[in-house]
Design an enzyme around this catalytic site. Structure first.
Site, PDB file in Angstrom:
ATOM      1  N   LYS A  85      32.273  37.076  48.501  1.00 57.16           N
ATOM      2  CA  LYS A  85      31.692  37.473  47.205  1.00 57.16           C
ATOM      3  C   LYS A  85      30.169  37.374  47.264  1.00 57.16           C
ATOM      4  CE  LYS A  85      31.913  36.310  42.255  1.00 57.16           C
ATOM      5  NZ  LYS A  85      32.501  35.391  41.248  1.00 57.16           N
ATOM      6  N   SER A 160      34.923  37.623  37.541  1.00 58.55           N
ATOM      7  CA  SER A 160      33.836  38.338  38.181  1.00 58.55           C
ATOM      8  C   SER A 160      34.062  38.598  39.671  1.00 58.55           C
ATOM      9  CB  SER A 160      32.535  37.553  38.011  1.00 58.55           C
ATOM     10  OG  SER A 160      32.650  36.291  38.653  1.00 58.55           O
ATOM     11  N   SER A 184      37.156  33.346  37.231  1.00 52.95           N
ATOM     12  CA  SER A 184      36.750  34.488  38.063  1.00 52.95           C
ATOM     13  C   SER A 184      37.477  34.662  39.388  1.00 52.95           C
ATOM     14  CB  SER A 184      35.255  34.441  38.322  1.00 52.95           C
ATOM     15  OG  SER A 184      34.561  34.934  37.213  1.00 52.95           O
TER      16      SER A 184
HETATM   17  N1  GLN Z   1      34.727  35.567  32.528  1.00 49.90           N
HETATM   18  C1  GLN Z   1      34.052  34.315  32.450  1.00 49.90           C
HETATM   19  C2  GLN Z   1      32.597  34.558  32.116  1.00 49.90           C
HETATM   20  O1  GLN Z   1      32.284  35.650  31.842  1.00 49.90           O
HETATM   21  C3  GLN Z   1      34.194  33.560  33.736  1.00 49.90           C
HETATM   22  C4  GLN Z   1      33.304  34.020  34.823  1.00 49.90           C
HETATM   23  C5  GLN Z   1      33.434  33.199  36.068  1.00 49.90           C
HETATM   24  O2  GLN Z   1      34.401  32.477  36.253  1.00 49.90           O
HETATM   25  N2  GLN Z   1      32.426  33.291  36.911  1.00 49.90           N
HETATM   26  O3  GLN Z   1      31.783  33.689  32.100  1.00 49.90           O
END
Ligand code: GLN
Length: 494
Positions: A85, A160, A184
């Site tokens: 990632k 993400s 994420s």
């Molecule tokens: N969807 C969550 C956010 O927008 C989690 C994102 C993540 O785990 N990096 O913050």
């Protein structure tokens, strides 16, 4: 040999060692598949084809003597391609974090997790797409374009870590690293029908990870099965002097006695009512409940109801704390310390130019939210209050884990939604995270794995959560499930 990208991880590693094919052939097979499918999926921000081929040649040189019968011990993943990632630093490759702010950043060092995988012998195919600074649930917040879900290109892969999940699902890489601050790893795993671990907070080093919410961030792994994910988890986990939040505790072997399920029979799985709320898509609830039945009826694990009464507060608590931490973490991107310095007369204008132009709208929204929550006069009402409720959420888990060993729950209320569906409605996007945020706030591990499909043929996932540091139990339970079911073996027709 037919398509090398269709083999499981153990098959691939075995064949590499036996010399059935070379790492170069394997890497070429993945790169060829990427070349064919990447234009439609856009799972990667950066491809590292040349470097990957070079690494593969080196791996083959190491594998060669063993194929001729020499018995030199080799690192466990020698010659295996992986994807990373794009919030994790890989020396010499751009690291953008999905942001224009870092479009020119090439880290001169490796994240600890990358260092450990390289020491284990992997080949890095490239850096996968992510919402900007990992803020989002769809990869639509990436400054480099959205990733498409391999099961339906009109839909998001989740986020993400959407690039990593899509890459694994479409077999552009056998395994990938992601990160999970509020879901994420688990949510994109669920949307793309793959398996993914969010480890205990502090179990895996954050050194070399572009920070989002430092009290929540954790690096995880996405792959096709619990056994495959466990293999990489074991290699990246453990104490690191460069991250003071990592615990100096040995990492237990995920599978003490590989396929022995008898130890599972004494387990208890708790099912929290608070996770089966109104608004959850019926097909999601049905698939998750059916999987729980499999644990109960076929694996003879006791299932009982538990309560996590503060679950509904996880969303407001997270969306105060994570932006608060983000506003502090992102202060360094000012065009002086980090980020391109845009020309301006005064220092203040340099800040405004750089941050105004290089951050995307969601990142700006969160910096504003977080700065507000931390500002004098509001701190007690928002940040301090949220911290207290975070403790209540953590205690919910402690209490539940006095009664049960694992907690089973859905990951997202819906299956993958359409690209653009949550367009101008950030709150609708935040609501996607209701079931994943509590584990991050409590710091407990969660393992996502596929348990069915909705009527449109989109994958449904569920998660098992466990006590701190009990990842092995999560892997064993999911592995047992995957030995008697076939959801994790399904592939999208790309
Ligand atoms: N969807 C969550 C956010 O927008 C989690 C994102 C993540 O785990 N990096 O913050």
């Amino acid at each position: 040999m037919s398509d090398l990208t269709e083999l499981t991880l153990p098959q691939t590693l075995h064949a590499l060692r036996e010399g059935e094919f070379t790492s170069l052939e394997l890497t070429r097979a993945y790169l060829a598949r990427i070349e064919r499918l990447e234009p439609d999926l856009h799972a990667f921000i950066t491809l590292a084809a040349e470097q990957a081929l070079e690494q593969a040649r080196l791996a083959d040189r190491r594998l060669q003597p063993n194929r001729r019968g020499a018995k030199t011990p080799l690192p466990p993943l020698t010659g295996l391609p992986v994807a990373i990632k794009d919030v994790l630093c890989v020396q010499g490759l751009p690291c953008t974090a999905g942001s224009r702010m870092l479009e020119n950043y090439i880290p001169p060092f490796n994240a600890t997790v990358v260092e450990r995988l390289l020491a284990a012998g992997v080949i890095i195919l490239g850096k996968t797409n992510t919402d900007e600074f990992a803020m989002g649930s769809s990869t639509e917040n990436s400054a480099y374009g959205v990733t498409r879900n391999p099961w339906d290109p009109q839909r998001v892969p989740g986020g993400s870590s959407g690039g990593s999940a899509a890459a694994v699902a479409a077999r552009l890489a056998p395994v990938a690293l992601g990160t999970d601050t509020g879901g994420s790893v688990r949510q994109p795993a669920s949307f793309c029908g793959v398996t993914g671990i969010k480890p205990t907070y502090g179990r895996v080093s954050r050194y070399g990870l572009i920070a989002y919410g430092s009290s929540l961030d954790v690096v995880g792994v996405l792959g096709h099965s619990a056994a495959e994910v466990a293999m990489l988890y074991r290699l990246i986990a453990g104490h690191d002097l460069r991250d003071a939040t990592t615990l100096d505790l040995p990492v237990d072997e995920p599978f003490p006695s590989v396929s022995d399920h008898s130890s599972l029979k004494t387990l208890r799985i708790g099912v929290p009512d608070e996770y089966f709320i109104q608004g959850i898509q019926p097909a999601v609830e049905a698939a998750v409940r059916q999987a729980i039945q499999v644990f109960q009826n076929d694996l003879h694990i006791e299932v009982l109801p538990v309560s996590l009464p503060h679950t509904e507060y996880a969303l407001p608590v997270y969306y105060l704390l994570a932006p608060a931490e983000a506003s502090a973490n992102l202060a360094r991107f000012d065009g002086i310390r980090y980020g391109p310095r845009l020309p301006a007369e005064a220092l203040w204008d340099v800040y405004c130019q750089t941050r105004g132009e290089k951050f995307g709208p969601e990142v700006k929204r969160r910096i504003m939210l977080g700065t507000y929550a931390l500002s004098a006069g509001y701190y007690d009402a928002y940040y301090a209050q949220a911290q207290k409720v975070r403790t209540l959420i953590r205690r919910d888990f402690e209490r539940a884990f006095e009664q049960v060993d694992l907690i089973a729950a859905p990951i997202a209320p819906t299956t993958a939604f359409r690209i653009g569906e949550h367009g101008d409605d950030p709150l609708a996007m935040y609501l996607e995270d209701v079931f994943t945020l509590p584990a991050n706030l409590a710091g407990v591990p969660g393992l996502a794995f596929p348990v069915g499909f909705d009527p449109q043929g989109l994958p449904v996932g569920m998660q098992l959560m466990g006590r701190h540091y009990q990842e092995p139990l999560l892997f064993q339970a999911a592995h047992a499930y995957q030995q008697i079911t076939a959801w994790h073996l399904q592939s999208p027709a790309v």
